[in-house]
Design a protein around this motif. Sequence first.
Motif, PDB file in Angstrom:
ATOM      1  N   ARG A   7       0.839  -1.203   0.000  1.00 13.42           N
ATOM      2  CA  ARG A   7       0.000   0.000   0.000  1.00 13.42           C
ATOM      3  C   ARG A   7       0.873   1.251   0.000  1.00 13.42           C
ATOM      4  O   ARG A   7       0.628   2.195  -0.755  1.00 13.42           O
ATOM      5  CB  ARG A   7      -0.913  -0.024   1.233  1.00 13.42           C
ATOM      6  N   SER A  11       1.212   4.068  -2.956  1.00 15.67           N
ATOM      7  CA  SER A  11       0.943   5.479  -2.637  1.00 15.67           C
ATOM      8  C   SER A  11       2.111   6.364  -3.070  1.00 15.67           C
ATOM      9  O   SER A  11       1.914   7.464  -3.591  1.00 15.67           O
ATOM     10  CB  SER A  11       0.702   5.640  -1.130  1.00 15.67           C
ATOM     11  N   PHE A  29      -4.871  -1.381  -6.284  1.00 13.45           N
ATOM     12  CA  PHE A  29      -5.154  -1.232  -4.855  1.00 13.45           C
ATOM     13  C   PHE A  29      -6.583  -1.641  -4.500  1.00 13.45           C
ATOM     14  O   PHE A  29      -6.805  -2.391  -3.552  1.00 13.45           O
ATOM     15  CB  PHE A  29      -4.903   0.222  -4.421  1.00 13.45           C
ATOM     16  N   SER A  85       3.960  -5.130  -8.821  1.00 16.01           N
ATOM     17  CA  SER A  85       4.054  -3.839  -8.132  1.00 16.01           C
ATOM     18  C   SER A  85       5.497  -3.389  -7.927  1.00 16.01           C
ATOM     19  O   SER A  85       5.780  -2.190  -7.917  1.00 16.01           O
ATOM     20  CB  SER A  85       3.357  -3.915  -6.761  1.00 16.01           C
TER      21      SER A  85
END
Length: 219
Positions: A7, A11, A29, A85
């Motif tokens: 996360r 961000s 997400f 990711s």
Amino acid sequence: MSWGFLRDLLSGVNKYSTGIGRIWVAVVFIFRLLVYIAVAENIWKYELDEFECNVKQPGCENVCFDHFFPVSHIRLWALQLIMVSTPSLLVVFHVAYRENREKHHNRKLYRSLGEIDGGLLCTYLISLVLKTGFEIVFLFLFYKLYNGFKVPRLVKCDIRPCPNTVDCYISKPTEKMIFLYFLVATSGLCIVLNLSELSYLIFKYSIKCYLKSYVKKHQ
């Protein structure tokens, strides 16, 4: 497992992304990470315990389960989320490199640290290629490991130590298949977004370079 690091990573990447990149972050997400944590993880949590064969031969169920599910769906999905990711870290590291370079020279070297141009553009394009490549590789793995994107209700197994061909039943196959289709759909959407962003950046900076050379030529 705590997914806070992913996360935080998404961000951080969001600050340096284009509009299409921010949509990609939102899809990963909301439609992948949150669905994985809230729903999918629980569906496959006890898949071995709920896998039943119509024979009580010791070891038969374990061998058949390992044959039809060589890698857990949920673990493979988790690995996919991590792998698609992490290429974004390249962009974060490059921006951090720019910050350290400015501190070292004690002056402003870039118009904006997060502006996608020069070396950062190359890093961004490489991250997009890697993310797209990982998505395609994992979709191929899902397809090959499970003989297509489906979860059958019944599988027939004749592997030793099973005494003969036995019927084995998978729990909640419809529910699992729905989330498997959801996985494939979101992966496909992320591939489309990555390719769109890649095309957009290449087109944008090709036009920019052409205009620069055109202006220099006429000056």
